[in-house]
Design a protein around this motif. Structure first.
Motif, PDB file in Angstrom:
ATOM      1  N   GLY A  84     -11.732   1.059  11.522  1.00 22.40           N
ATOM      2  CA  GLY A  84     -12.691   2.069  11.976  1.00 22.40           C
ATOM      3  C   GLY A  84     -12.154   3.489  11.947  1.00 22.40           C
ATOM      4  N   PHE A  85     -11.080   3.723  11.186  1.00 22.79           N
ATOM      5  CA  PHE A  85     -10.446   5.047  11.221  1.00 22.79           C
ATOM      6  C   PHE A  85     -11.380   6.159  10.765  1.00 22.79           C
ATOM      7  N   MET A  86     -12.275   5.880   9.815  1.00 21.48           N
ATOM      8  CA  MET A  86     -13.218   6.915   9.339  1.00 21.48           C
ATOM      9  C   MET A  86     -14.221   7.267  10.437  1.00 21.48           C
ATOM     10  N   GLU A  87     -14.691   6.250  11.131  1.00 23.67           N
ATOM     11  CA  GLU A  87     -15.646   6.460  12.218  1.00 23.67           C
ATOM     12  C   GLU A  87     -15.010   7.279  13.349  1.00 23.67           C
ATOM     13  N   ILE A  88     -13.764   6.972  13.652  1.00 23.33           N
ATOM     14  CA  ILE A  88     -13.041   7.715  14.698  1.00 23.33           C
ATOM     15  C   ILE A  88     -12.892   9.178  14.289  1.00 23.33           C
ATOM     16  N   ALA A  89     -12.569   9.421  13.032  1.00 26.60           N
ATOM     17  CA  ALA A  89     -12.431  10.799  12.541  1.00 26.60           C
ATOM     18  C   ALA A  89     -13.745  11.557  12.711  1.00 26.60           C
ATOM     19  N   ARG A  90     -14.841  10.914  12.348  1.00 27.34           N
ATOM     20  CA  ARG A  90     -16.159  11.565  12.515  1.00 27.34           C
ATOM     21  C   ARG A  90     -16.449  11.831  13.989  1.00 27.34           C
ATOM     22  N   LYS A  91     -16.189  10.832  14.826  1.00 26.94           N
ATOM     23  CA  LYS A  91     -16.479  10.942  16.256  1.00 26.94           C
ATOM     24  C   LYS A  91     -15.761  12.130  16.889  1.00 26.94           C
ATOM     25  N   ASN A 133      -4.084   2.151  11.198  1.00 26.55           N
ATOM     26  CA  ASN A 133      -4.897   2.773  12.239  1.00 26.55           C
ATOM     27  C   ASN A 133      -6.197   2.021  12.514  1.00 26.55           C
ATOM     28  N   GLY A 134      -6.426   0.933  11.796  1.00 25.75           N
ATOM     29  CA  GLY A 134      -7.617   0.125  12.030  1.00 25.75           C
ATOM     30  C   GLY A 134      -8.741   0.458  11.075  1.00 25.75           C
ATOM     31  N   ALA A 139       0.834  -1.209   0.000  1.00 24.79           N
ATOM     32  CA  ALA A 139       0.000   0.000   0.000  1.00 24.79           C
ATOM     33  C   ALA A 139       0.865   1.253   0.000  1.00 24.79           C
ATOM     34  N   ILE A 140       1.977   1.209   0.714  1.00 30.04           N
ATOM     35  CA  ILE A 140       2.902   2.347   0.744  1.00 30.04           C
ATOM     36  C   ILE A 140       3.540   2.544  -0.627  1.00 30.04           C
ATOM     37  N   ILE A 141       3.976   1.467  -1.241  1.00 27.23           N
ATOM     38  CA  ILE A 141       4.557   1.565  -2.591  1.00 27.23           C
ATOM     39  C   ILE A 141       3.550   2.183  -3.564  1.00 27.23           C
ATOM     40  N   ASN A 142       2.291   1.758  -3.436  1.00 28.82           N
ATOM     41  CA  ASN A 142       1.221   2.246  -4.327  1.00 28.82           C
ATOM     42  C   ASN A 142       0.679   3.618  -3.916  1.00 28.82           C
ATOM     43  N   LYS A 143       1.120   4.123  -2.770  1.00 30.03           N
ATOM     44  CA  LYS A 143       0.589   5.380  -2.201  1.00 30.03           C
ATOM     45  C   LYS A 143      -0.939   5.298  -2.076  1.00 30.03           C
ATOM     46  N   ASP A 144      -1.390   4.130  -1.638  1.00 33.43           N
ATOM     47  CA  ASP A 144      -2.809   3.858  -1.411  1.00 33.43           C
ATOM     48  C   ASP A 144      -3.124   4.267   0.026  1.00 33.43           C
ATOM     49  N   TRP A 145      -3.414   5.537   0.201  1.00 29.39           N
ATOM     50  CA  TRP A 145      -3.561   6.112   1.533  1.00 29.39           C
ATOM     51  C   TRP A 145      -4.720   5.517   2.314  1.00 29.39           C
ATOM     52  N   PHE A 146      -5.801   5.136   1.638  1.00 28.13           N
ATOM     53  CA  PHE A 146      -6.935   4.523   2.328  1.00 28.13           C
ATOM     54  C   PHE A 146      -6.512   3.187   2.942  1.00 28.13           C
ATOM     55  N   THR A 147      -5.832   2.356   2.170  1.00 27.53           N
ATOM     56  CA  THR A 147      -5.391   1.051   2.683  1.00 27.53           C
ATOM     57  C   THR A 147      -4.340   1.229   3.773  1.00 27.53           C
ATOM     58  N   ILE A 148      -3.450   2.174   3.594  1.00 27.42           N
ATOM     59  CA  ILE A 148      -2.454   2.465   4.637  1.00 27.42           C
ATOM     60  C   ILE A 148      -3.162   2.807   5.942  1.00 27.42           C
TER      61      ILE A 148
END
Length: 189
Positions: free
Chosen positions: A162-169, A159-160, A145-154
């Motif tokens: 649930g990272f999107m849910e944590i950001a919203r929270k 960070n798990g 994912a790092i090689i591909n610069k796939d930030w969502f997968t990274i």
């Protein structure tokens, strides 16, 4: 980011054949470039009560379940209370240092005990950067994912899921966006 951290990150990254700018992005997003609390000198931590509850389900409630995320003056009393109840479970349930690597990854990083991992991280910023690199190096999917610069997968791996849910929270920018921005910042320098 301090020049010392940038130079140490370049050095450690070259040992692992990683893009140092990605490592700097992790450091910036996780701790803003602070491996040790400037007030107390203690290693930066984030105690995770949910993990402690899983690791030590028998532990009675206490200060450990009242910590405030990212406030070191609240994290340490919560951690210390958990540590008094079960030291290993408390250390395994806490992320530490520049990269905020969770203690329960100690075997993955090559340590015999979680205490050894903590002692290693407490020694220096370089050791904390090494722990980030070792964490990445031991995960084929994260490296890709790092090689591909796939930030969502990274973000999902580091960070798990649930990272999107944590950001919203917490009303924060999602981890993947923060990582991409930090990487772009270090790429333009």
């Amino acid at each position: 980011m301090t020049k010392e951290i940038i130079n140490l990150t370049k050095q450690v990254s070259s040992e692992f054949d990683f893009d140092y700018r990605v490592m700097l992005a992790f450091i910036e997003v996780e701790t803003g470039g602070k491996g040790f609390d400037p007030i107390t000198g203690k290693i930066m931590i984030q105690f995770e009560p949910a993990w402690f509850r899983k690791k030590a389900p028998y532990a009675p409630s206490g200060k450990w379940n009242l910590n405030k995320v990212e406030v070191q003056s609240k994290e340490w009393p919560a951690f210390n209370d958990a540590f008094a109840k079960d030291p290993d479970a408390a250390m395994e349930s806490t992320s530490i240092g520049l990269g905020q690597v969770m203690g329960f990854h100690y075997k993955r990083l090559g340590f015999a005990t979680v205490g050894e991992m903590w002692d290693h991280a407490k020694e220096s910023l370089e050791n904390q950067i090494w722990q980030i690199a070792k964490f990445i190096d031991t995960d084929r999917n994260l490296k890709q994912a790092i090689i591909n610069k796939d930030w969502f997968t990274i973000a999902k791996i580091y960070n798990g899921s649930g990272f999107m849910e944590i950001a919203r929270k917490y009303g924060r920018e999602p981890y993947n966006i923060s990582m991409k921005k930090a990487y772009e910042k270090y790429s333009s320098n």
